[in-house]
Design a protein around this motif. Structure first.
Motif: not given
Length: 455
Positions: A266-277
């Motif tokens: 879950e934390v990694e999915a959050i990191r990915t979403a932020v990096a994408k933005g």
């Protein structure tokens, strides 16, 4: 006020996942519910995290900054004490009301046991701004306030969520804790557009971001903090990150905890979403600075000293009383079965009332875990029946005692004597100022006293 510390990626610390949090790689900070911490006896896990240099932020849930009454000095002092003990760079609370009634409205004092939405009106904004400034002046570190999820909307609102949050930050200098899961909840339940809310916010005031899971049932989104983070929530996070570099992003989960690998995913999915933005908008605003209207100054409460001229207008007693009456009418309908105030959706209020009663049963079951064991399958239906006619007026420990007394009074004649005896013993052990002695002599004295009193 200066810039908020760059927090990084974090997770909500809960006792149930304390070991997993300590082992998780790449966790820069944690957030702990302030009311669940005893400053003189911090959990060993939090102490170890602090010794490793992990930042701990206290997150309050009981101030009720959006309520009609001014913030309670005792609750403010408790929040300040926890900030100092933890060495926290800031503290956070909610834009919500959690209690209503009492002397201001000459009506029974009621507790929601939940965060309820503030009407987005000019009156409510005036009260909230004054309450926030009172809190800022009482705290040793900056304050950030969080937008909440809502199942019901107030009638005749005058501002959108984005406008309301902008004016609050502009007038007080308070920082914002933006919960993207709550923006999604309000989109599904109330039709609010998350992109419009983000576009209206003073993103330079952003302190950090919450991300949490939920679920949809019958067209209603429930912000459960007990389910995986949904893709639409991650999409809102990506949108926010394309507009601002978040000083911190944190995963919240309160129940149904996955194992360590699940949490890490879950934390990694959050990191990915932020990096994408961030990749899509390298020139976005840098978050964490004070709102634009804040001038020079440092330390707690400087937002109240450098607010705009409109902020100098205090919320008068008449304004507070009007707001208090409206909030008391809504809360009474939710927890005491009184008529639904005009303009509210009766169906949605029913959903919210059932959710409040269910949450109350869950919390009492945690505060007094012996009760579900003693009553077994009867616990939940018995508690929900009790809650219909017995609003929460104090803490959950008092609620547990009152519930046990209610069951003892109203139990059917065919109640299992062993269950009744166990429940009675539990109640007697906890209803006095100190636990009852287990020594045989003391038990004999109690039995003799009961016999004499019956005579």
């Amino acid at each position: 006020m200066g810039r908020t510390a760059r927090l990084g990626t974090g997770i909500g610390w809960r006792p149930e996942i304390a070991d997993a949090v300590e082992r998780m790689p790449g966790i820069d900070w944690v957030e702990a519910v302030s009311e669940n911490l005893c400053p003189g006896h911090l959990p060993d896990s939090l102490r170890r995290l602090r010794e490793r240099g992990v930042t701990v932020v206290p997150h309050g849930v009981s101030l009720g900054l959006g309520g009609a009454e001014r913030p309670d000095a005792g609750r403010l002092a408790a929040l300040a004490e926890r900030a100092e003990v933890l060495g926290a760079p800031l503290v956070t609370e909610h834009i919500a009301f959690v209690r209503a009634g009492g002397a201001l409205t000459a009506s029974p004092a009621l507790e929601a046991g939940h965060l309820l939405p503030v009407p987005r009106t000019r009156d409510a904004l005036d009260v909230l701004c004054e309450n926030v400034r009172i809190a800022q002046d009482a705290l040793p570190v900056p304050l950030a306030v969080e937008n909440i999820a809502a199942l019901v909307a107030w009638p005749d609102e005058e501002l959108t969520e984005g406008q309301f949050l902008y004016e609050l930050a502009d007038r007080t200098g308070v920082r914002l804790l933006i919960d993207v899961a709550n923006l999604h909840t309000n989109h599904v339940n109330l039709g609010a557009d998350p992109a419009e809310a983000l576009a209206a916010l003073p993103l330079e005031a952003l302190a950090y971001v919450h991300v949490a899971g939920g679920f949809e049932r019958d067209g209603v989104w429930h912000d459960s903090h007990a389910h995986p983070v949904a893709q639409p929530v991650l999409d809102i996070l990506t949108d926010l990150a394309s507009r601002v570099a978040p000083p911190g992003v944190l995963l919240e989960q309160d129940e149904n905890f996955p194992d360590g690998d699940g949490l890490s995913g879950e934390v990694e999915a959050i990191r990915t979403a932020v990096a994408k933005g961030r990749a899509g908008s390298p020139g976005a605003v840098t978050g964490g600075a004070a709102p634009r209207t804040s001038g020079a100054g440092s330390g707690a409460g400087s937002g109240s000293r450098c607010a705009s001229r409109s902020a100098s207008r205090p919320a008068g007693d008449a304004v507070r009383q009007r707001l208090g009456l409206a909030q008391a009418a809504l809360l009474s309908a939710l927890v005491a079965g009184t008529p639904v105030p005009e303009g509210f959706d009766r169906v949605r209020l029913g959903v919210q009332a059932r959710a409040l009663a269910g949450k109350r049963a869950d919390v009492v079951g945690k505060v007094a875990p012996e009760l579900p064991v003693i009553l077994g399958a009867r616990y939940r239906p018995a508690f929900l029946a009790y809650a219909q006619g017995s609003p929460l007026t104090g803490g959950y420990r008092r609620d547990a005692l009152d519930f046990a007394a209610h069951v003892l009074r109203t139990a059917p004649g065919d109640e299992d004597p062993a269950v009744r005896r166990a429940l009675r013993e539990w109640w007697l052990d906890r209803s006095g100022p100190v636990p009852r002695s287990r020594r045989p002599g003391a038990r004999l004295a109690r039995a003799t006293r009961r016999v004499l009193l019956r005579r």
